[in-house]
Motif scaffolding. Structure first.
Motif, PDB file in Angstrom:
ATOM      1  N   GLY A 277       2.632 -42.333 -52.059  1.00  0.00           N
ATOM      2  CA  GLY A 277       2.942 -43.344 -51.048  1.00  0.00           C
ATOM      3  C   GLY A 277       3.272 -42.688 -49.727  1.00  0.00           C
ATOM      4  N   GLY A 278       4.233 -43.243 -49.014  1.00  0.00           N
ATOM      5  CA  GLY A 278       4.599 -42.672 -47.723  1.00  0.00           C
ATOM      6  C   GLY A 278       3.676 -43.127 -46.612  1.00  0.00           C
ATOM      7  N   SER A 279       3.392 -42.242 -45.673  1.00  0.00           N
ATOM      8  CA  SER A 279       2.723 -42.642 -44.434  1.00  0.00           C
ATOM      9  C   SER A 279       1.312 -43.157 -44.643  1.00  0.00           C
ATOM     10  CB  SER A 279       2.705 -41.466 -43.454  1.00  0.00           C
ATOM     11  OG  SER A 279       1.846 -40.427 -43.895  1.00  0.00           O
ATOM     12  N   THR A 280       0.644 -42.752 -45.728  1.00  0.00           N
ATOM     13  CA  THR A 280      -0.718 -43.241 -45.941  1.00  0.00           C
ATOM     14  C   THR A 280      -0.770 -44.755 -46.017  1.00  0.00           C
ATOM     15  OG1 THR A 280      -2.701 -43.057 -47.321  1.00  0.00           O
ATOM     16  CG2 THR A 280      -0.576 -43.001 -48.459  1.00  0.00           C
ATOM     17  N   TRP A 281       0.327 -45.382 -46.480  1.00  0.00           N
ATOM     18  CA  TRP A 281       0.338 -46.829 -46.645  1.00  0.00           C
ATOM     19  C   TRP A 281       0.409 -47.576 -45.318  1.00  0.00           C
ATOM     20  CZ3 TRP A 281       4.178 -47.533 -51.345  1.00  0.00           C
ATOM     21  CH2 TRP A 281       3.548 -47.068 -52.503  1.00  0.00           C
ATOM     22  N   PHE A 282       0.801 -46.903 -44.234  1.00  0.00           N
ATOM     23  CA  PHE A 282       0.809 -47.607 -42.942  1.00  0.00           C
ATOM     24  C   PHE A 282      -0.099 -46.967 -41.898  1.00  0.00           C
ATOM     25  CE2 PHE A 282       4.632 -44.827 -42.762  1.00  0.00           C
ATOM     26  CZ  PHE A 282       4.358 -44.086 -41.613  1.00  0.00           C
ATOM     27  N   ARG A 283      -0.477 -45.707 -42.071  1.00  0.00           N
ATOM     28  CA  ARG A 283      -1.361 -45.084 -41.080  1.00  0.00           C
ATOM     29  C   ARG A 283      -2.676 -45.844 -40.929  1.00  0.00           C
ATOM     30  NH1 ARG A 283      -2.921 -40.299 -43.106  1.00  0.00           N
ATOM     31  NH2 ARG A 283      -1.445 -40.120 -44.843  1.00  0.00           N
ATOM     32  N   TRP A 284      -3.211 -46.321 -42.044  1.00  0.00           N
ATOM     33  CA  TRP A 284      -4.464 -47.095 -42.028  1.00  0.00           C
ATOM     34  C   TRP A 284      -4.330 -48.289 -41.083  1.00  0.00           C
ATOM     35  CZ3 TRP A 284      -8.028 -46.859 -46.692  1.00  0.00           C
ATOM     36  CH2 TRP A 284      -9.159 -47.667 -46.523  1.00  0.00           C
ATOM     37  N   GLN A 285      -3.261 -49.075 -41.279  1.00  0.00           N
ATOM     38  CA  GLN A 285      -3.067 -50.282 -40.457  1.00  0.00           C
ATOM     39  C   GLN A 285      -2.709 -49.944 -39.014  1.00  0.00           C
ATOM     40  OE1 GLN A 285      -2.000 -49.961 -43.611  1.00  0.00           O
ATOM     41  NE2 GLN A 285      -3.448 -51.458 -44.472  1.00  0.00           N
ATOM     42  N   ARG A 286      -1.973 -48.857 -38.806  1.00  0.00           N
ATOM     43  CA  ARG A 286      -1.573 -48.508 -37.437  1.00  0.00           C
ATOM     44  C   ARG A 286      -2.760 -48.079 -36.583  1.00  0.00           C
ATOM     45  NH1 ARG A 286       2.725 -50.670 -35.448  1.00  0.00           N
ATOM     46  NH2 ARG A 286       2.823 -48.987 -33.905  1.00  0.00           N
ATOM     47  N   VAL A 287      -3.679 -47.297 -37.169  1.00  0.00           N
ATOM     48  CA  VAL A 287      -4.840 -46.910 -36.364  1.00  0.00           C
ATOM     49  C   VAL A 287      -5.725 -48.132 -36.118  1.00  0.00           C
ATOM     50  CG1 VAL A 287      -6.405 -46.201 -38.242  1.00  0.00           C
ATOM     51  CG2 VAL A 287      -6.557 -45.085 -36.014  1.00  0.00           C
ATOM     52  N   GLU A 288      -5.810 -49.033 -37.100  1.00  0.00           N
ATOM     53  CA  GLU A 288      -6.570 -50.265 -36.873  1.00  0.00           C
ATOM     54  C   GLU A 288      -5.944 -51.105 -35.761  1.00  0.00           C
ATOM     55  OE1 GLU A 288      -9.003 -52.587 -39.723  1.00  0.00           O
ATOM     56  OE2 GLU A 288      -7.472 -51.912 -41.125  1.00  0.00           O
ATOM     57  N   LYS A 289      -4.630 -51.171 -35.745  1.00  0.00           N
ATOM     58  CA  LYS A 289      -3.953 -51.954 -34.708  1.00  0.00           C
ATOM     59  C   LYS A 289      -4.292 -51.421 -33.320  1.00  0.00           C
ATOM     60  CE  LYS A 289       0.669 -53.484 -33.261  1.00  0.00           C
ATOM     61  NZ  LYS A 289       0.321 -54.911 -33.189  1.00  0.00           N
ATOM     62  N   GLY A 290      -4.454 -50.099 -33.227  1.00  0.00           N
ATOM     63  CA  GLY A 290      -4.754 -49.503 -31.927  1.00  0.00           C
ATOM     64  C   GLY A 290      -6.183 -49.670 -31.455  1.00  0.00           C
ATOM     65  N   ILE A 291      -7.098 -49.981 -32.387  1.00  0.00           N
ATOM     66  CA  ILE A 291      -8.519 -50.045 -32.006  1.00  0.00           C
ATOM     67  C   ILE A 291      -9.137 -51.431 -32.154  1.00  0.00           C
ATOM     68  CG2 ILE A 291      -8.898 -47.618 -32.554  1.00  0.00           C
ATOM     69  CD1 ILE A 291     -10.138 -48.472 -35.221  1.00  0.00           C
ATOM     70  N   ARG A 292      -8.554 -52.279 -32.968  1.00  0.00           N
ATOM     71  CA  ARG A 292      -9.258 -53.487 -33.402  1.00  0.00           C
ATOM     72  C   ARG A 292      -9.658 -54.409 -32.247  1.00  0.00           C
ATOM     73  NH1 ARG A 292     -10.749 -55.681 -37.891  1.00  0.00           N
ATOM     74  NH2 ARG A 292     -10.986 -57.934 -38.097  1.00  0.00           N
ATOM     75  N   LYS A 293      -8.776 -54.625 -31.290  1.00  0.00           N
ATOM     76  CA  LYS A 293      -9.099 -55.580 -30.224  1.00  0.00           C
ATOM     77  C   LYS A 293     -10.167 -55.056 -29.270  1.00  0.00           C
ATOM     78  CE  LYS A 293      -5.132 -54.232 -27.320  1.00  0.00           C
ATOM     79  NZ  LYS A 293      -3.899 -54.740 -26.684  1.00  0.00           N
ATOM     80  N   TYR A 294     -10.483 -53.763 -29.366  1.00  0.00           N
ATOM     81  CA  TYR A 294     -11.506 -53.176 -28.499  1.00  0.00           C
ATOM     82  C   TYR A 294     -12.837 -52.940 -29.223  1.00  0.00           C
ATOM     83  CZ  TYR A 294      -7.215 -51.940 -25.978  1.00  0.00           C
ATOM     84  OH  TYR A 294      -5.997 -51.967 -25.344  1.00  0.00           O
ATOM     85  N   ARG A 295     -12.936 -53.421 -30.478  1.00  0.00           N
ATOM     86  CA  ARG A 295     -14.014 -52.970 -31.359  1.00  0.00           C
ATOM     87  C   ARG A 295     -15.398 -53.488 -30.988  1.00  0.00           C
ATOM     88  NH1 ARG A 295     -11.574 -57.300 -33.734  1.00  0.00           N
ATOM     89  NH2 ARG A 295     -12.809 -58.749 -35.012  1.00  0.00           N
ATOM     90  N   HIS A 296     -15.479 -54.449 -30.089  1.00  0.00           N
ATOM     91  CA  HIS A 296     -16.782 -54.982 -29.703  1.00  0.00           C
ATOM     92  C   HIS A 296     -17.190 -54.441 -28.333  1.00  0.00           C
ATOM     93  CE1 HIS A 296     -16.841 -57.509 -33.202  1.00  0.00           C
ATOM     94  NE2 HIS A 296     -15.777 -58.197 -32.822  1.00  0.00           N
ATOM     95  N   GLY A 297     -17.465 -53.150 -28.311  1.00  0.00           N
ATOM     96  CA  GLY A 297     -18.028 -52.537 -27.114  1.00  0.00           C
ATOM     97  C   GLY A 297     -17.043 -52.165 -26.034  1.00  0.00           C
ATOM     98  N   GLN A 298     -15.733 -52.125 -26.343  1.00  0.00           N
ATOM     99  CA  GLN A 298     -14.741 -51.810 -25.319  1.00  0.00           C
ATOM    100  C   GLN A 298     -13.996 -50.500 -25.566  1.00  0.00           C
ATOM    101  OE1 GLN A 298     -12.174 -55.243 -24.327  1.00  0.00           O
ATOM    102  NE2 GLN A 298     -13.611 -56.511 -25.482  1.00  0.00           N
ATOM    103  N   LEU A 299     -14.315 -49.809 -26.641  1.00  0.00           N
ATOM    104  CA  LEU A 299     -13.595 -48.584 -26.970  1.00  0.00           C
ATOM    105  C   LEU A 299     -14.092 -47.403 -26.142  1.00  0.00           C
ATOM    106  CD1 LEU A 299     -13.194 -48.704 -30.849  1.00  0.00           C
ATOM    107  CD2 LEU A 299     -11.352 -48.376 -29.188  1.00  0.00           C
ATOM    108  N   THR A 300     -13.137 -46.547 -25.751  1.00  0.00           N
ATOM    109  CA  THR A 300     -13.437 -45.295 -25.061  1.00  0.00           C
ATOM    110  C   THR A 300     -12.771 -44.159 -25.835  1.00  0.00           C
ATOM    111  OG1 THR A 300     -11.444 -45.421 -23.686  1.00  0.00           O
ATOM    112  CG2 THR A 300     -13.456 -46.475 -22.826  1.00  0.00           C
TER     113      THR A 300
END
Length: 378
Positions: A277-300
């Motif tokens: 367990g530990g950080s693996t259980w939230f790292r997945w969601q945290r990186v998604e939180k940082g990228i998800r709203k930009y996922r349709h052609g807005q990521l740099t």
């Protein structure tokens, strides 16, 4: 770092001599020649270099040599038995996710801080002789190892994530710490880490996947494999099966950390995820939180770097730092956890469209990014 007691040294030596080296000679002779070259250059026995390249595998089978060779009743283990249990966050970004329309494979490489403190993380550029008909490669790795992650000039990339499974096994006879002898005919297996290099020997994505599937192995791990043609997936590899994690079609990215995600594995009665367990259980969601709203052609690249710099639960965060102050009392018998000296030793973004690499040593929050171009040929 894998530190072996006297009890384990002879077992490890036998695995190297009777399993890994014969398998390298039979299935991956070019890789064995390269390992011999490293050994000669370092003035060390080739067995030492093979063991270094198999450290991942060896750390994951040590628990089998305890508890009478049986799986612990609760399916878990003490974290100190696997000193790199929480390591790495990988994401593949489809071209549709990026403002520049490029395919990007990115990773935080989390490992023991001694790699960073002693400058053991290296950038390795490989240009095979034209007669070998293999693409050029750029590998982010550590001194003495063929690869940790990398890309080739054909636009293929591989990043990776540690996985722990009850299917992992010792490929040779051994006597466990309780004095019980386990009679096992030596099995020719390759260190799973080398599957990453073998994948990059190919120009065609499909051929690289066939090679990964064919590799004889005895431990588990995730291989994040992608192509500049606009496709990527996570291969959750166990000794007996490979589970394909594709992500959602409309997400334009595929994420993986250090726990099993495929329902086919999780539903298995005879296979257990040994992640503590530990950080693996939230790292997945945290990186998604940082990228998800930009996922349709807005990521740099800058937004990707920012997402990978997340510090929730600092210092044991997505962008990880040494935890010098963490000290549990001896009575904390549930985990056995006493300290953690891991950190993000490097951050990398592979641009599979223009064959470029943007990376830094240390975490993305403070590391100085450098850009390299990978050309085919010398």
């Amino acid at each position: 770092m894998l530190i072996l007691s006297f009890f384990f040294r002879s077992i490890v030596s036998n695995i190297v001599d009777q399993c890994y080296i014969p398998a390298l000679k039979k299935f991956y002779p070019a890789g064995f020649d390269e390992l011999r070259g490293i050994a000669e250059g370092a003035g060390l026995p080739v067995e030492d270099i093979v063991m270094l390249n198999a450290r991942y595998d060896l750390a994951r089978i040590m628990y089998r040599m305890q508890n009478g060779g049986q799986e612990p009743r609760n399916g878990h283990h003490r974290p100190q038995e696997d000193d790199v249990a929480n390591e790495c966050t990988s994401v593949y970004f489809y071209p549709e996710a990026m403002t520049n329309g490029h395919a990007i494979a990115a990773q935080n490489w989390d490992m023991s801080d001694h790699l960073y403190n002693h400058d053991l993380c290296i950038y390795l550029e490989i240009h095979p002789d034209p007669s070998e008909d293999r693409p050029s490669m750029f590998c982010l790795t550590e001194a003495g190892q063929l690869i940790r992650t990398g890309m080739n000039s054909a636009g293929l990339a591989v990043t990776a994530n540690s996985l722990l499974s009850s299917e992992d096994y010792v490929p040779i006879s051994y006597t466990d710490t309780d004095g019980v002898f386990h009679d096992i005919a030596p099995k020719l297996v390759l260190p799973l880490t080398l599957a990453r290099r073998i994948f990059l020997d190919y120009r065609l994505y499909s051929e690289g996947l066939v090679a990964i599937n064919a590799i004889p192995r005895h431990v588990s791990g995730n291989l994040h494999v992608s192509t500049g043609e606009g496709f990527g997936m996570a291969l959750e590899v166990s000794p007996n099966r490979i589970y394909k994690v594709y992500g959602n079609v409309d997400d334009n990215y595929v994420v993986h950390t250090n726990h099993w995600a495929h329902l086919g594995f999780l539903a298995h009665d005879n296979a257990i995820d040994r992640s503590p367990g530990g950080s693996t259980w939230f790292r997945w969601q945290r990186v998604e939180k940082g990228i998800r709203k930009y996922r349709h052609g807005q990521l740099t690249l800058e937004l990707i770097k920012k997402a990978f710099s997340d510090h929730l639960s600092y210092p044991e965060s997505l962008c990880s730092h040494p935890n010098f102050k963490q000290k549990n009392t001896p009575s904390n018998a549930l985990t056995g956890y006493t300290s953690r000296m891991g950190m993000t030793v490097a951050f990398v973004m592979y641009d599979l469209t223009e064959n470029s690499i943007t990376c830094c040593k240390g975490g993305p929050c403070t590391g100085v990014l450098q850009k390299f171009m990978l050309l085919d040929g010398c």
